[in-house]
Design a protein around this motif. Sequence first.
Motif, PDB file in Angstrom:
ATOM      1  N   LYS A 195      49.600   7.885  41.708  1.00 15.19           N
ATOM      2  CA  LYS A 195      49.881   6.633  41.014  1.00 15.19           C
ATOM      3  C   LYS A 195      49.984   5.496  42.043  1.00 15.19           C
ATOM      4  O   LYS A 195      50.497   5.694  43.148  1.00 15.19           O
ATOM      5  CB  LYS A 195      51.196   6.728  40.243  1.00 15.19           C
ATOM      6  N   LEU A 209      52.863  11.661  46.307  1.00 12.94           N
ATOM      7  CA  LEU A 209      52.823  11.348  44.871  1.00 12.94           C
ATOM      8  C   LEU A 209      52.254   9.966  44.579  1.00 12.94           C
ATOM      9  O   LEU A 209      51.669   9.744  43.510  1.00 12.94           O
ATOM     10  CB  LEU A 209      54.243  11.422  44.282  1.00 12.94           C
ATOM     11  N   TYR A 210      52.453   9.033  45.523  1.00  9.37           N
ATOM     12  CA  TYR A 210      52.127   7.637  45.225  1.00  9.37           C
ATOM     13  C   TYR A 210      51.320   6.978  46.342  1.00  9.37           C
ATOM     14  O   TYR A 210      51.518   7.274  47.522  1.00  9.37           O
ATOM     15  CB  TYR A 210      53.425   6.816  45.047  1.00  9.37           C
ATOM     16  N   LYS A 255      68.227  11.164  36.673  1.00 10.60           N
ATOM     17  CA  LYS A 255      67.801  12.407  36.011  1.00 10.60           C
ATOM     18  C   LYS A 255      68.431  12.535  34.621  1.00 10.60           C
ATOM     19  O   LYS A 255      68.933  13.594  34.238  1.00 10.60           O
ATOM     20  CB  LYS A 255      68.116  13.618  36.887  1.00 10.60           C
ATOM     21  N   GLY A 299      62.390   7.729  44.072  1.00 10.75           N
ATOM     22  CA  GLY A 299      61.423   8.479  43.275  1.00 10.75           C
ATOM     23  C   GLY A 299      61.844   8.580  41.821  1.00 10.75           C
ATOM     24  O   GLY A 299      61.012   8.476  40.908  1.00 10.75           O
ATOM     25  N   ASN A 300      63.150   8.773  41.596  1.00 12.60           N
ATOM     26  CA  ASN A 300      63.693   8.835  40.237  1.00 12.60           C
ATOM     27  C   ASN A 300      63.422   7.529  39.482  1.00 12.60           C
ATOM     28  O   ASN A 300      63.047   7.537  38.309  1.00 12.60           O
ATOM     29  CB  ASN A 300      65.201   9.108  40.315  1.00 12.60           C
ATOM     30  N   GLU A 343      59.638   7.318  38.577  1.00 16.93           N
ATOM     31  CA  GLU A 343      59.272   8.222  37.487  1.00 16.93           C
ATOM     32  C   GLU A 343      59.765   7.698  36.134  1.00 16.93           C
ATOM     33  O   GLU A 343      59.085   7.828  35.115  1.00 16.93           O
ATOM     34  CB  GLU A 343      59.810   9.634  37.747  1.00 16.93           C
ATOM     35  N   LYS A 344      60.950   7.083  36.120  1.00 17.20           N
ATOM     36  CA  LYS A 344      61.449   6.484  34.869  1.00 17.20           C
ATOM     37  C   LYS A 344      60.548   5.337  34.434  1.00 17.20           C
ATOM     38  O   LYS A 344      60.246   5.177  33.246  1.00 17.20           O
ATOM     39  CB  LYS A 344      62.877   5.965  35.062  1.00 17.20           C
ATOM     40  N   LEU A 364      57.370   4.905  35.154  1.00 10.41           N
ATOM     41  CA  LEU A 364      56.073   5.429  34.703  1.00 10.41           C
ATOM     42  C   LEU A 364      56.159   6.011  33.291  1.00 10.41           C
ATOM     43  O   LEU A 364      55.163   6.040  32.558  1.00 10.41           O
ATOM     44  CB  LEU A 364      55.568   6.498  35.682  1.00 10.41           C
ATOM     45  N   ALA A 365      57.348   6.472  32.913  1.00  7.89           N
ATOM     46  CA  ALA A 365      57.523   7.087  31.587  1.00  7.89           C
ATOM     47  C   ALA A 365      57.829   6.068  30.487  1.00  7.89           C
ATOM     48  O   ALA A 365      57.864   6.410  29.305  1.00  7.89           O
ATOM     49  CB  ALA A 365      58.660   8.110  31.648  1.00  7.89           C
TER      50      ALA A 365
END
Length: 336
Positions: free
Chosen positions: A4, A35-36, A212, A317-318, A321-322, A324-325
């Motif tokens: 991403k 990851l990115y 999380k 990272g958390n 990811e939030k 992106l969701a």
Amino acid sequence: MGKKNIAVVMGGYSDEYKVSLKSGELIYTSLDRDLYNVYNVVVLADEWYCQYNDEKLSIDKSDFSTTLPTGEKVIFDACFNTIHGKPGENGVLQAYWDTIGMRYTGCDFYQSALTFNKKDTLAVLAKYNIPSADSVYLRKGDIINKEEIVERLGIPLFVKPNQSGSSLGITMVQDISQFDKAIEDAYAQDDEILIEEYLKGTEVSVGVIDYKGEIIVLGITEIVSLNAFFDYEAKYGGKSKEITPARLDDATRKTVEEIAIRAYKSLGMSGFSRSEYIICDGIPYMLEMNTNPGFSPASILPQQAAHYGISIKDLCGNEVEKALAKPLKNVRETND
């Protein structure tokens, strides 16, 4: 699945941009390159650009993209918002990203706009039984009756801009002769000001995040300013001691944690936050809520994460990811 593209967005239109650049640098270096694909994007009042190696690549404001020297266009999958102050902490940038269909970390535009306004934040929190200092609110041009204000709030008192960060424009008035200069300094930062009673107690800064899927108190840091109060110099010039965890008894610590989580939920926060309190006789009085707190290596939130045992890499990272969701905001609604 490919990596991403993540833009770490830093800078801003206020004097806080220098702090933001340091915060952005730590986040930029901390994100997992497996990851990115990570890009440095700087948003300043006079230019927006992507810092790519030694080149400044322009940002296309129609979709917040950039074009590499090879001619390849980079569309970002999400933006990591690390601007302190305007336009990244007052909702303006978030509203723009919503309009163009860009995902981003942290609060939505309304929550950012609300929490950047100290008066409105404290008014909302009062409905949830979160106490704050007595204060007088003024707009530029209002008549100021200094004697009446001093009679109500006492001396010393604080004069502060209603909307600004990093303690810019805040004066602790210890004599009525300092009042006019304090008002002038606050109005230099904002057209609205708060004159607030002085609360003598223990100042703490509380990091609350959703990590999380759970809202947690990352830590409580005690602020011991070597200046008269925790001003800009104390924050960034080494004129303070920051003690994590704060030296509180169990009952007071639990009260602070409970109120900090209640404030976070009541204001509809998301991502990083840092709320400030003065504890008087075991009661935490709310000063303000920061939705994009400093994240340089010397900042409080990274100190709290280290104490809690969460690495900066996992913390950042958390957040990504939030983001992106998140569902996109500009998807057209239909009546089908």
